[in-house]
Write an enzyme that holds these catalytic residues in place. Structure first.
Site, PDB file in Angstrom:
ATOM      1  N   ARG A  73     -19.397 -54.896 -56.026  1.00 51.34           N
ATOM      2  CA  ARG A  73     -19.331 -56.084 -55.179  1.00 51.34           C
ATOM      3  C   ARG A  73     -20.705 -56.745 -55.132  1.00 51.34           C
ATOM      4  O   ARG A  73     -21.736 -56.085 -55.168  1.00 51.34           O
ATOM      5  CB  ARG A  73     -18.909 -55.713 -53.749  1.00 51.34           C
ATOM      6  CG  ARG A  73     -17.406 -55.645 -53.566  1.00 51.34           C
ATOM      7  CD  ARG A  73     -17.049 -55.363 -52.133  1.00 51.34           C
ATOM      8  NE  ARG A  73     -17.464 -54.043 -51.738  1.00 51.34           N
ATOM      9  CZ  ARG A  73     -18.501 -53.765 -50.952  1.00 51.34           C
ATOM     10  NH1 ARG A  73     -19.225 -54.729 -50.435  1.00 51.34           N
ATOM     11  NH2 ARG A  73     -18.797 -52.528 -50.669  1.00 51.34           N
ATOM     12  N   TYR A 201     -14.452 -57.742 -60.845  1.00 51.84           N
ATOM     13  CA  TYR A 201     -14.594 -56.462 -60.145  1.00 51.84           C
ATOM     14  C   TYR A 201     -13.737 -56.407 -58.871  1.00 51.84           C
ATOM     15  O   TYR A 201     -13.734 -57.355 -58.076  1.00 51.84           O
ATOM     16  CB  TYR A 201     -16.063 -56.196 -59.782  1.00 51.84           C
ATOM     17  CG  TYR A 201     -16.160 -54.964 -58.915  1.00 51.84           C
ATOM     18  CD1 TYR A 201     -16.035 -53.695 -59.485  1.00 51.84           C
ATOM     19  CD2 TYR A 201     -16.284 -55.056 -57.535  1.00 51.84           C
ATOM     20  CE1 TYR A 201     -16.043 -52.562 -58.699  1.00 51.84           C
ATOM     21  CE2 TYR A 201     -16.310 -53.920 -56.744  1.00 51.84           C
ATOM     22  CZ  TYR A 201     -16.184 -52.676 -57.331  1.00 51.84           C
ATOM     23  OH  TYR A 201     -16.178 -51.554 -56.544  1.00 51.84           O
ATOM     24  N   LYS A 210     -10.484 -56.585 -49.953  1.00 55.30           N
ATOM     25  CA  LYS A 210     -11.536 -56.837 -48.971  1.00 55.30           C
ATOM     26  C   LYS A 210     -11.499 -58.270 -48.465  1.00 55.30           C
ATOM     27  O   LYS A 210     -11.701 -58.541 -47.281  1.00 55.30           O
ATOM     28  CB  LYS A 210     -12.911 -56.511 -49.556  1.00 55.30           C
ATOM     29  CG  LYS A 210     -13.079 -55.048 -49.975  1.00 55.30           C
ATOM     30  CD  LYS A 210     -12.881 -54.164 -48.805  1.00 55.30           C
ATOM     31  CE  LYS A 210     -12.713 -52.687 -49.038  1.00 55.30           C
ATOM     32  NZ  LYS A 210     -13.504 -51.917 -49.904  1.00 55.30           N
ATOM     33  N   HIS A 230     -12.026 -51.174 -41.944  1.00 51.41           N
ATOM     34  CA  HIS A 230     -12.350 -50.489 -43.202  1.00 51.41           C
ATOM     35  C   HIS A 230     -12.155 -48.983 -42.994  1.00 51.41           C
ATOM     36  O   HIS A 230     -13.128 -48.232 -42.905  1.00 51.41           O
ATOM     37  CB  HIS A 230     -13.803 -50.816 -43.565  1.00 51.41           C
ATOM     38  CG  HIS A 230     -14.187 -50.429 -44.954  1.00 51.41           C
ATOM     39  ND1 HIS A 230     -15.494 -50.168 -45.306  1.00 51.41           N
ATOM     40  CD2 HIS A 230     -13.466 -50.276 -46.089  1.00 51.41           C
ATOM     41  CE1 HIS A 230     -15.542 -49.870 -46.593  1.00 51.41           C
ATOM     42  NE2 HIS A 230     -14.331 -49.928 -47.084  1.00 51.41           N
ATOM     43  N   SER A 252     -18.371 -47.896 -48.107  1.00 53.06           N
ATOM     44  CA  SER A 252     -17.884 -47.709 -49.474  1.00 53.06           C
ATOM     45  C   SER A 252     -18.627 -46.556 -50.148  1.00 53.06           C
ATOM     46  O   SER A 252     -19.841 -46.414 -49.991  1.00 53.06           O
ATOM     47  CB  SER A 252     -18.115 -48.984 -50.281  1.00 53.06           C
ATOM     48  OG  SER A 252     -17.487 -50.067 -49.651  1.00 53.06           O
ATOM     49  N   CYS A 254     -18.472 -43.306 -49.615  1.00 50.88           N
ATOM     50  CA  CYS A 254     -18.962 -42.244 -48.724  1.00 50.88           C
ATOM     51  C   CYS A 254     -17.876 -41.214 -48.438  1.00 50.88           C
ATOM     52  O   CYS A 254     -17.929 -40.505 -47.435  1.00 50.88           O
ATOM     53  CB  CYS A 254     -19.491 -42.835 -47.424  1.00 50.88           C
ATOM     54  SG  CYS A 254     -21.008 -43.775 -47.635  1.00 50.88           S
ATOM     55  N   ASP A 277      -8.466 -46.843 -47.455  1.00 50.27           N
ATOM     56  CA  ASP A 277      -9.496 -47.892 -47.416  1.00 50.27           C
ATOM     57  C   ASP A 277      -9.343 -48.875 -46.256  1.00 50.27           C
ATOM     58  O   ASP A 277     -10.345 -49.293 -45.690  1.00 50.27           O
ATOM     59  CB  ASP A 277      -9.489 -48.657 -48.743  1.00 50.27           C
ATOM     60  CG  ASP A 277     -10.741 -49.492 -48.960  1.00 50.27           C
ATOM     61  OD1 ASP A 277     -11.833 -49.045 -48.563  1.00 50.27           O
ATOM     62  OD2 ASP A 277     -10.633 -50.596 -49.521  1.00 50.27           O
ATOM     63  N   ARG A 373     -14.501 -46.566 -61.480  1.00 44.30           N
ATOM     64  CA  ARG A 373     -13.381 -46.502 -60.541  1.00 44.30           C
ATOM     65  C   ARG A 373     -12.079 -46.156 -61.238  1.00 44.30           C
ATOM     66  O   ARG A 373     -11.919 -46.392 -62.433  1.00 44.30           O
ATOM     67  CB  ARG A 373     -13.203 -47.884 -59.882  1.00 44.30           C
ATOM     68  CG  ARG A 373     -14.403 -48.334 -59.047  1.00 44.30           C
ATOM     69  CD  ARG A 373     -14.173 -48.058 -57.609  1.00 44.30           C
ATOM     70  NE  ARG A 373     -15.349 -48.273 -56.772  1.00 44.30           N
ATOM     71  CZ  ARG A 373     -15.298 -48.243 -55.442  1.00 44.30           C
ATOM     72  NH1 ARG A 373     -14.161 -48.020 -54.819  1.00 44.30           N
ATOM     73  NH2 ARG A 373     -16.389 -48.413 -54.729  1.00 44.30           N
TER      74      ARG A 373
HETATM   75  O1  SAT Z   1     -14.749 -53.480 -52.301  1.00 43.52           O
HETATM   76  S1  SAT Z   1     -14.073 -52.595 -53.239  1.00 43.52           S
HETATM   77  O2  SAT Z   1     -12.671 -52.518 -52.901  1.00 43.52           O
HETATM   78  O3  SAT Z   1     -14.233 -53.086 -54.590  1.00 43.52           O
HETATM   79  C1  SAT Z   1     -14.701 -51.047 -53.140  1.00 43.52           C
HETATM   80  C2  SAT Z   1     -15.551 -50.861 -51.973  1.00 43.52           C
HETATM   81  O4  SAT Z   1     -16.716 -51.214 -52.048  1.00 43.52           O
HETATM   82  O5  SAT Z   1     -15.070 -50.355 -50.933  1.00 43.52           O
HETATM   83 MN    MN Z   2     -13.765 -49.754 -49.202  1.00 45.31          MN
END
Ligand code: SAT
Ligand code: MN
Length: 588
Positions: A73, A201, A210, A230, A252, A254, A277, A373
């Site tokens: 990102r 991406y 997101k 999140h 992200s 973690c 997520d 990923r």
């Molecule tokens: O934002 S993404 O879904 O690409 C992955 C992340 O950073 O949580």
């Molecule tokens: Mn995430």
């Protein structure tokens, strides 16, 4: 008569000028055709968009190598364009909506020439859920189209559902020429519209994720009285057969995915996965907090995933019942044509690195990109919760706010009351990771793990969190967690992964009022003897260190939190200042 949806698609096509417009139906047959196109026709930087992986060991899996500058990102190119900058707040990049649109129009003029524009109709949330949203994304990337099929409920029915309605969620996406200088991810909350160019991406290009489900949805939630977070959602079943549902925010990369499908080391405990997520949380008529996962897939970090760290994900990745599974920017075992990454298992002899070159370990570079990923269907997950498709979602009894901190933050701390709970989220700081393009390993404030995803002024977001209390009859208990504390030698003090169930067990016991806690200046911590350590032999001293409160360190942290709060000026709720001052006072 054309519908508002058809007219909107036509307008975007007029601007972006694709050779053709194709309306996707989300079927497997269609996905196979798109993957074929990705193998044979489409190229990125000279490489095919997809290549087939070993279909015996990784059935239905394909490899994708991104443009080398397009691996994470890009927060500095992400804007939230409210009419008023104050609404966006100091936590967002901002541009006036008109200016942003003019910029995007210039960049998008003819950007799909020679390409196909795919129209993706998809739902975020189960179609029968009162919380679900009907969405449309346009894209010129087969990789994005296929990823959206995995991550969302993509079907033609969504088009019918939208019908003559004007109010559907809109996303316009083009990879442009992958030029980072011409890359922008622009959000227009008042129009439920995301406009993204220059990147393929995940977080920049899968606009349901997101961009919509967090940035736009968080603002919508503030207006409508719910929360878009999140967060992982999981059910923890205890030996009595009861399942306690937990939502957990972590930045992200973690460990959210590992937590969501953890394999318990304690007998009688089992984790059920609802999401890894994103959580949309509403207060139900019964006064409980109900959470749904709007997604249907996992877009997870490959590096470090193994049979040891996350056996359920390894099973998910190799199940092969949903078409397809994608691996992006991992390395490849050249002898077996299987994806490979650091931390997966032993190191194969011949490796192709994520750039597509033969890997030379001596060169000191990682073979897989640290933010490589997988994109895989949740329906392949062996621990998928029986309530995954429940339109109401699951009732949440506990919330975690977690960060990655080598020092300072104890393994677990419980909030004292709702105001303090919100402060536990608001005071979060975490070491940065490879999920975004910035320096790794520096501590930044990341309240509720939402800093990059909160689509409005974070001071108002805290206010919103505070206001949820009055609607809740049954308040979840709230905890701050940190699996990542290290000792003087930099060794992790806590084994993590499946052992985290020991912490969850304590949480479940707290939820059911079966166990006490002890007060510290920063909140409640377990009595050491209440943590179930059967079968784990770690020095007693380590446990003490895991819960040690470094008063000077916390006072410095308080200074850092204060700096962050100050950025929000008079908009910051007084309750947060009260909590910060109370913490300082207790620290002495
Ligand atoms: O934002 S993404 O879904 O690409 C992955 C992340 O950073 O949580
Ligand atoms: Mn995430």
């Amino acid at each position: 008569m054309a519908t508002p949806l058809e007219r909107w698609v036509e307008e975007q096509a007029k601007l972006t000028k694709p050779d053709s417009v194709y309306w996707c139906d989300g079927s497997e047959e269609e996905a196979r055709r798109l993957v074929e196109i990705g193998i044979k026709e489409e190229k990125i930087d000279g490489h095919s968009v997809f290549s087939e992986l070993n279909q015996k060991t990784f059935p239905r899996s394909y490899y994708h190598r991104s443009h080398p500058t397009d691996v994470a990102r890009t927060e500095h190119l992400t804007y939230v364009c409210h009419p008023n900058q104050e609404t966006a707040g100091p936590n967002n990049n901002w541009m006036p909506p008109d200016e942003a649109k003019e910029k995007m129009r210039a960049l998008s003029d003819g950007c799909m020439k020679g390409k196909t524009m795919y129209v993706l109709p998809y739902m975020m949330g189960h179609p029968d859920s009162p919380y679900a949203k009907a969405c449309i994304q346009l894209t010129d990337s087969v990789y994005v189209a296929i990823s959206m099929r995995i991550m969302t409920r993509m079907t033609k029915k969504v088009t019918e559902k939208i019908g003559n309605n004007k109010n559907f969620v809109k996303g316009l996406h083009s990879v442009g020429d992958f030029d980072p200088e011409k890359r922008f991810i622009m959000h227009f909350p008042d129009e439920q519209f995301v406009w993204s160019i220059g990147s393929g991406y995940g977080g920049n290009a899968l606009l349901g994720k997101k961009c919509f489900s967090l940035r736009l949805a968080s603002y919508l939630g503030m207006q409508e009285g719910w929360l878009a977070e999140h967060m992982v959602i999981l059910g923890a079943q205890d030996p009595s057969g009861d399942t306690t549902y937990i939502a957990a925010a972590l930045p992200s990369a973690c460990g959210k995915t590992n937590l969501a499908m953890m394999e318990s080391v304690l007998p009688g405990y089992k984790i059920w996965t609802v999401g890894d997520d994103i959580a949309w949380m509403n207060v139900g008529e019964d006064g409980r907090l109900w959470a749904i996962n709007p997604e249907t897939g996992f877009f997870g970090v490959a590096c470090g995933t193994s049979k040891k760290t996350n056996p359920n994900m390894m099973k998910t990745l190799t199940k092969g019942t949903f078409y397809p599974t994608l691996f992006t920017n991992t390395a490849i075992n050249a002898d077996t044509n299987e994806p490979w990454w650091e931390g997966m298992n032993g190191v194969p002899k011949n490796i192709i690195d994520w750039h597509g070159n033969k890997w030379d370990p001596a060169a000191g570079e990682k073979a897989a990109h640290p933010n490589s990923r997988f994109t895989v269907s949740a329906y392949q997950c062996p621990t998928l919760s029986p309530l995954f498709e429940n339109p109401q979602g699951v009732p949440i009894s506990a919330i975690f706010f977690g960060s990655r901190r080598m020092h300072l933050n104890p393994l677990i701390v419980e909030g004292m009351n709702w105001q303090h709970n919100v402060f536990l989220g608001a005071r979060m700081g975490s070491e940065t990771t490879a999920a975004a393009s910035h320096k790794e390993g520096v501590i930044r404030r990341d309240p509720m793990a939402m800093l990059p995803f909160c689509g409005y002024n974070m001071a108002d977001y805290f206010k919103h969190w505070l206001s949820v209390e009055k609607k809740l009859v049954y308040k979840p208990r709230v905890f701050s967690i940190n699996w990542f504390r290290t000792d003087e030698d930099g060794e992790y003090l806590w084994p993590g992964f499946g052992h985290n169930i020991r912490v969850l067990k304590w949480v479940i016991d707290r939820v059911h009022g079966r166990v006490g806690a002890q007060e510290t200046p920063i909140g409640l911590i377990p009595k050491i003897e209440d943590l179930d350590m059967q079968g784990l032999d770690i020095p007693k001293d380590n446990l003490k260190k895991l819960f040690a409160i470094d008063k000077d360190g916390w006072l410095r942290e308080a200074g850092d939190i204060e700096e962050f709060f100050k950025k929000f000026g008079s908009r910051m709720p007084k309750a947060m200042w009260d909590e910060l001052n109370a913490m300082k006072r207790k620290l002495g």
